[in-house]
Each structure stands twice: as structure tokens, then as C-alpha cells.
Write a protein that holds these residues in place. Structure first.
Motif, short mmCIF file in Angstrom:
data_model
loop_
_atom_site.label_atom_id
_atom_site.label_comp_id
_atom_site.label_asym_id
_atom_site.label_seq_id
_atom_site.Cartn_x
_atom_site.Cartn_y
_atom_site.Cartn_z
N UNK A 103 -1.05 -1.09 -8.00
CA UNK A 103 -0.94 -1.75 -9.31
C UNK A 103 -0.71 -0.71 -10.40
N UNK A 104 0.43 -0.79 -11.06
CA UNK A 104 0.70 0.04 -12.23
C UNK A 104 0.07 -0.69 -13.41
N UNK A 105 -0.97 -0.07 -13.97
CA UNK A 105 -1.76 -0.77 -14.99
C UNK A 105 -2.16 0.17 -16.12
N UNK A 106 -1.19 0.57 -16.94
CA UNK A 106 -1.54 1.46 -18.06
C UNK A 106 -2.38 0.72 -19.09
N UNK A 136 -2.46 4.17 -12.08
CA UNK A 136 -2.04 3.52 -10.84
C UNK A 136 -3.32 3.24 -10.07
N UNK A 137 -3.51 1.98 -9.73
CA UNK A 137 -4.73 1.55 -9.07
C UNK A 137 -4.39 1.04 -7.67
N UNK A 138 -5.09 1.60 -6.69
CA UNK A 138 -4.89 1.21 -5.30
C UNK A 138 -6.08 0.39 -4.84
N UNK A 139 -5.80 -0.69 -4.10
CA UNK A 139 -6.86 -1.44 -3.44
C UNK A 139 -6.56 -1.39 -1.95
N UNK A 140 -7.54 -0.89 -1.21
CA UNK A 140 -7.42 -0.76 0.24
C UNK A 140 -8.28 -1.80 0.93
N UNK A 141 -7.74 -2.40 1.97
CA UNK A 141 -8.52 -3.33 2.78
C UNK A 141 -9.45 -2.56 3.68
N UNK A 142 -10.71 -2.90 3.63
CA UNK A 142 -11.72 -2.26 4.48
C UNK A 142 -12.33 -3.25 5.46
N UNK A 143 -11.72 -4.43 5.56
CA UNK A 143 -12.13 -5.41 6.55
C UNK A 143 -13.42 -6.11 6.21
N UNK A 178 -6.97 -10.70 -11.63
CA UNK A 178 -5.60 -10.87 -11.10
C UNK A 178 -5.37 -9.94 -9.92
N UNK A 179 -5.75 -8.67 -10.07
CA UNK A 179 -5.55 -7.66 -9.01
C UNK A 179 -6.32 -8.05 -7.75
N UNK A 238 -1.72 -10.45 5.59
CA UNK A 238 -1.34 -9.19 6.25
C UNK A 238 -0.10 -8.55 5.62
N UNK A 239 -0.09 -8.46 4.29
CA UNK A 239 1.00 -7.78 3.62
C UNK A 239 0.46 -6.85 2.55
N UNK A 240 1.35 -6.26 1.80
CA UNK A 240 1.00 -5.36 0.70
C UNK A 240 1.72 -5.85 -0.54
N UNK A 241 1.07 -5.73 -1.70
CA UNK A 241 1.66 -6.21 -2.94
C UNK A 241 1.85 -5.06 -3.92
N UNK A 242 3.03 -5.03 -4.54
CA UNK A 242 3.27 -4.13 -5.67
C UNK A 242 3.06 -4.97 -6.93
N UNK A 243 2.16 -4.48 -7.80
CA UNK A 243 1.83 -5.20 -9.02
C UNK A 243 2.07 -4.36 -10.25
N UNK A 244 2.25 -5.02 -11.38
CA UNK A 244 2.25 -4.39 -12.69
C UNK A 244 1.31 -5.23 -13.55
N UNK A 245 0.25 -4.59 -14.03
CA UNK A 245 -0.80 -5.28 -14.81
C UNK A 245 -1.44 -6.42 -14.01
N UNK A 246 -1.54 -6.24 -12.70
CA UNK A 246 -2.17 -7.24 -11.86
C UNK A 246 -1.27 -8.40 -11.45
N UNK A 247 -0.03 -8.37 -11.88
CA UNK A 247 0.93 -9.45 -11.56
C UNK A 247 1.99 -8.94 -10.61
N UNK A 248 2.46 -9.79 -9.67
CA UNK A 248 3.55 -9.37 -8.78
C UNK A 248 4.77 -8.95 -9.59
#
Length: 152
Positions: free
Chosen positions: A74-77, A85-92, A128-129, A140-150
Motif C-alpha cells: 500500500x502506497x500511503x503517503x 509504503x506499507x506491507x501486510x504479510x499473511x501469517x496464517x 480499508x487496508x 489467495x492473491x496479493x493486492x496493490x493499493x494506494x491509500x488503502x484502495x485498489x
């Protein structure tokens, strides 16, 4: 910094861990700042975002859990912090909840929060994020976001 460096972005990086239990995600309550969040924090110089997520989970929850996969970039200035740039990782799934040993200097509690109630806990851009991260986990996918939006 050279004059050439002034022409390139210098984003702050942060990495967080998403733990899922059905339609709920694990939130931790910070003793400072904006209250509820997912486990995580800023990436240190020379540290990879996935390694930062792993470190933060160990520090904040007392659990040694490496990220399984990237869910959100997520690009979230923000005006106060500049480019982020904020990353969210799945940890199950968390597994044994009794294994949680909160870092009491930063956290005072944790809670499973249904995705549909995130707005009651966190600021709008984080809600949103996290909704997007939960959807990425579920599908089971990955999302590119800007300000929490696709974004494209």
C-alpha cells in the motif's frame, strides 16, 4: 545526500502481520499513538520488509512466526510522514492463543475483530487496508493499493 538524490523518493517502510480466524483479524492495542493496529512496525535501515514483520511479531507477541506471503503493498503517503509504503504479510492462523506474550512497553491487549467491525477500531485508511488484506488472504492473491484502495 547528493543533488541527484533529491530527485528520488525516499519512502518510509512499515510491515505488519495479518493473523486470521475465520472472518476476524487479530488487532493489538498500542499504549501510544492511534490505539488499535495489527502487529508490526517500521522497517529498520537495511532490513527487508518480511524480516521486519517477523521481528515485530516476535517482539510484540512473543511468537516466532515468519510471514507466509505478501498480501498487500500500500502506497500511503501522509502530510506528516511523507511517502510511506506499507506491507501486510499473511501469517496464517495464530494457533495457541495462550502463547501470546505481549510486549507490555508498547501493547496492553489484543482482540479478534470481525472484518465488518474494523471501522469501530481503526482509522479509515487502515480499515480499508485490512479489509483488502483479508480479501487477499481469503482469495489467495496479493493486492496493490494506494491509500488503502485498489489501484491499477
Amino acid at each position: 545526500m547528493t543533488s541527484e538524490d533529491k530527485h528520488f523518493a525516499r519512502a518510509r517502510l512499515a510491515a505488519g502481520a495479518l493473523f486470521v480466524k475465520g472472518d476476524a483479524v487479530l488487532l493489538v492495542h498500542k499504549t501510544y499513538g492511534s490505539g488499535w493496529d495489527i502487529p508490526g512496525g517500521y522497517v529498520e535501515p537495511g532490513e527487508a520488509p518480511a524480516a521486519a514483520c517477523h521481528r515485530e511479531v516476535r517482539e510484540e507477541l512473543g511468537i516466532d512466526r515468519a510471514p507466509q506471503r505478501l498480501l498487500v503493498h500500500d502506497w500511503a503517503p501522509s502530510p506528516g510522514d511523507g511517502d510511506k509504503i506499507l506491507y501486510v504479510f499473511g501469517c496464517g492462523e495464530l494457533g495457541d492463543e495462550q502463547a501470546i506474550n505481549l510486549q507490555t512497553s508498547e501493547l496492553d491487549r489484543w482482540e479478534w475483530v470481525p472484518v465488518e467491525k474494523l471501522d469501530n477500531y481503526v482509522i479509515p485508511r487502515l480499515a480499508r487496508r485490512l479489509r483488502q488484506a483479508h480479501a487477499a488472504y481469503t482469495h489467495s492473491n496479493t493486492a496493490y493499493l494506494e491509500h488503502g484502495e485498489p489501484a491499477p
